[in-house]
Design a protein around this motif. Structure first.
Motif, mmCIF file in Angstrom:
data_model
loop_
_atom_site.group_PDB
_atom_site.id
_atom_site.type_symbol
_atom_site.label_atom_id
_atom_site.label_comp_id
_atom_site.label_asym_id
_atom_site.label_seq_id
_atom_site.Cartn_x
_atom_site.Cartn_y
_atom_site.Cartn_z
ATOM 1 N N SER A 104 7.308 11.225 -6.121
ATOM 2 C CA SER A 104 7.409 12.315 -5.146
ATOM 3 C C SER A 104 7.713 11.780 -3.749
ATOM 4 N N SER A 105 7.172 10.607 -3.402
ATOM 5 C CA SER A 105 7.470 10.019 -2.096
ATOM 6 C C SER A 105 8.948 9.670 -1.987
ATOM 7 N N SER A 106 9.510 9.120 -3.035
ATOM 8 C CA SER A 106 10.921 8.750 -2.980
ATOM 9 C C SER A 106 11.815 9.983 -2.849
ATOM 10 N N LYS A 107 11.496 11.042 -3.541
ATOM 11 C CA LYS A 107 12.285 12.271 -3.416
ATOM 12 C C LYS A 107 12.093 12.909 -2.042
ATOM 13 N N ARG A 108 10.865 12.912 -1.546
ATOM 14 C CA ARG A 108 10.567 13.521 -0.255
ATOM 15 C C ARG A 108 11.265 12.796 0.890
ATOM 16 N N LEU A 109 11.399 11.486 0.778
ATOM 17 C CA LEU A 109 11.995 10.689 1.844
ATOM 18 C C LEU A 109 13.522 10.592 1.710
ATOM 19 N N GLY A 110 14.106 11.245 0.700
ATOM 20 C CA GLY A 110 15.559 11.331 0.614
ATOM 21 C C GLY A 110 16.241 10.339 -0.291
ATOM 22 N N LEU A 111 15.503 9.628 -1.107
ATOM 23 C CA LEU A 111 16.125 8.713 -2.075
ATOM 24 C C LEU A 111 16.496 9.521 -3.323
ATOM 25 N N ASN A 112 17.776 9.557 -3.637
ATOM 26 C CA ASN A 112 18.235 10.407 -4.734
ATOM 27 C C ASN A 112 18.577 9.636 -6.005
ATOM 28 N N SER A 125 0.857 -1.187 0.000
ATOM 29 C CA SER A 125 0.000 0.000 0.000
ATOM 30 C C SER A 125 0.897 1.243 0.000
ATOM 31 N N ALA A 126 0.293 2.403 -0.120
ATOM 32 C CA ALA A 126 1.059 3.650 -0.142
ATOM 33 C C ALA A 126 1.774 3.868 1.183
ATOM 34 N N GLN A 127 1.132 3.512 2.287
ATOM 35 C CA GLN A 127 1.744 3.685 3.605
ATOM 36 C C GLN A 127 2.925 2.722 3.795
ATOM 37 N N GLU A 128 2.751 1.486 3.367
ATOM 38 C CA GLU A 128 3.849 0.516 3.463
ATOM 39 C C GLU A 128 5.029 0.931 2.579
ATOM 40 N N LEU A 129 4.710 1.503 1.425
ATOM 41 C CA LEU A 129 5.756 1.976 0.518
ATOM 42 C C LEU A 129 6.580 3.080 1.193
ATOM 43 N N ASP A 130 5.889 4.021 1.850
ATOM 44 C CA ASP A 130 6.592 5.089 2.557
ATOM 45 C C ASP A 130 7.474 4.538 3.673
ATOM 46 N N GLU A 131 6.962 3.560 4.418
ATOM 47 C CA GLU A 131 7.736 2.975 5.511
ATOM 48 C C GLU A 131 8.986 2.271 4.981
ATOM 49 N N PRO A 158 18.435 5.928 4.694
ATOM 50 C CA PRO A 158 19.703 6.261 5.355
ATOM 51 C C PRO A 158 20.856 5.294 5.057
ATOM 52 N N GLN A 159 20.631 4.242 4.302
ATOM 53 C CA GLN A 159 21.691 3.275 4.019
ATOM 54 C C GLN A 159 22.816 3.922 3.215
ATOM 55 N N GLN A 160 24.034 3.453 3.491
ATOM 56 C CA GLN A 160 25.194 3.916 2.730
ATOM 57 C C GLN A 160 25.873 2.724 2.083
ATOM 58 N N PRO A 161 26.114 2.653 0.828
ATOM 59 C CA PRO A 161 25.680 3.602 -0.181
ATOM 60 C C PRO A 161 24.180 3.502 -0.397
ATOM 61 N N GLN A 162 23.617 4.622 -0.804
ATOM 62 C CA GLN A 162 22.167 4.674 -0.966
ATOM 63 C C GLN A 162 21.722 3.746 -2.096
ATOM 64 N N PRO A 163 20.643 3.002 -1.885
ATOM 65 C CA PRO A 163 20.205 2.061 -2.926
ATOM 66 C C PRO A 163 19.651 2.780 -4.156
ATOM 67 N N GLU A 164 19.744 2.097 -5.279
ATOM 68 C CA GLU A 164 19.159 2.605 -6.524
ATOM 69 C C GLU A 164 17.711 2.155 -6.591
ATOM 70 N N VAL A 165 16.819 3.095 -6.864
ATOM 71 C CA VAL A 165 15.396 2.781 -6.970
ATOM 72 C C VAL A 165 15.044 2.746 -8.459
ATOM 73 N N HIS A 166 14.585 1.586 -8.927
ATOM 74 C CA HIS A 166 14.163 1.422 -10.319
ATOM 75 C C HIS A 166 12.643 1.345 -10.336
ATOM 76 N N MET A 175 10.550 2.917 2.178
ATOM 77 C CA MET A 175 11.474 3.931 1.668
ATOM 78 C C MET A 175 12.205 4.628 2.810
ATOM 79 N N LYS A 176 11.505 4.906 3.903
ATOM 80 C CA LYS A 176 12.150 5.513 5.072
ATOM 81 C C LYS A 176 13.224 4.596 5.632
ATOM 82 N N ALA A 177 12.993 3.293 5.561
ATOM 83 C CA ALA A 177 13.940 2.332 6.123
ATOM 84 C C ALA A 177 15.222 2.253 5.282
ATOM 85 N N VAL A 178 15.112 2.379 3.949
ATOM 86 C CA VAL A 178 16.295 2.218 3.101
ATOM 87 C C VAL A 178 16.994 3.538 2.779
#
Length: 142
Positions: A122-130, A84-90, A97-105, A92-95
């Motif tokens: 927009s959720s991925s950008k808002r939560l810090g996935l670059n 769901s959208a909420q699970e997706l946000d959770e 801060p990882q170093q190196p940051q994961p690639e989101v495809h 994304m928040k979990a991954v």
């Protein structure tokens, strides 16, 4: 209009010339200019750079790849499992801060709703996935 006919002084001596003869000065200056032009080295239009020698260091740690799929019914999948959208946000928040940051495809289906794709992006950008890539964009070309 007048004309200078001769010596106006009564003593018979020639008049003192008050002007300087500049011809020899110009000749000397031209010789100096030619010597200067000959002795100046030819300028090269290149920049000398000292480049590092050897191979660049390779990173041994490869970033994790996270696959987010959106099917034709606009259902979002995280690594193949529907979320769901909420699970997706959770997740994304979990991954984030990882170093190196994961690639989101992100792989949207052509028949899916654009609003769902925009929300995931927009959720991925808002939560810090670059590191985000849209996979399969060639299906949208007409």
């Amino acid at each position: 209009m007048g004309m200078h006919v001769g010596n106006t002084s009564s003593s018979g001596e020639p008049e003192v010339m008050m002007e300087i003869n500049t011809t020899p000065l110009i000749d000397v200056m031209l010789v100096l200019l030619v010597m200067l032009i000959i002795t100046i080295p030819i300028q090269l239009h290149s920049v000398n750079l000292e480049m590092p020698v050897g191979a660049p260091p390779t990173t041994l740690i490869k970033p994790e790849k996270i696959q987010i799929d959106i099917d034709e019914q606009s259902v979002v999948y995280w690594q193949g499992l529907p979320v769901s959208a909420q699970e997706l946000d959770e997740k994304m928040k979990a991954v984030a801060p990882q170093q190196p940051q994961p690639e989101v495809h992100i792989r949207p289906n052509k028949a899916s709703q654009y609003a769902v794709f925009a929300n995931v992006l927009s959720s991925s950008k808002r939560l810090g996935l670059n590191k985000i890539a849209v996979i399969g964009a060639e299906q949208f070309v007409q």
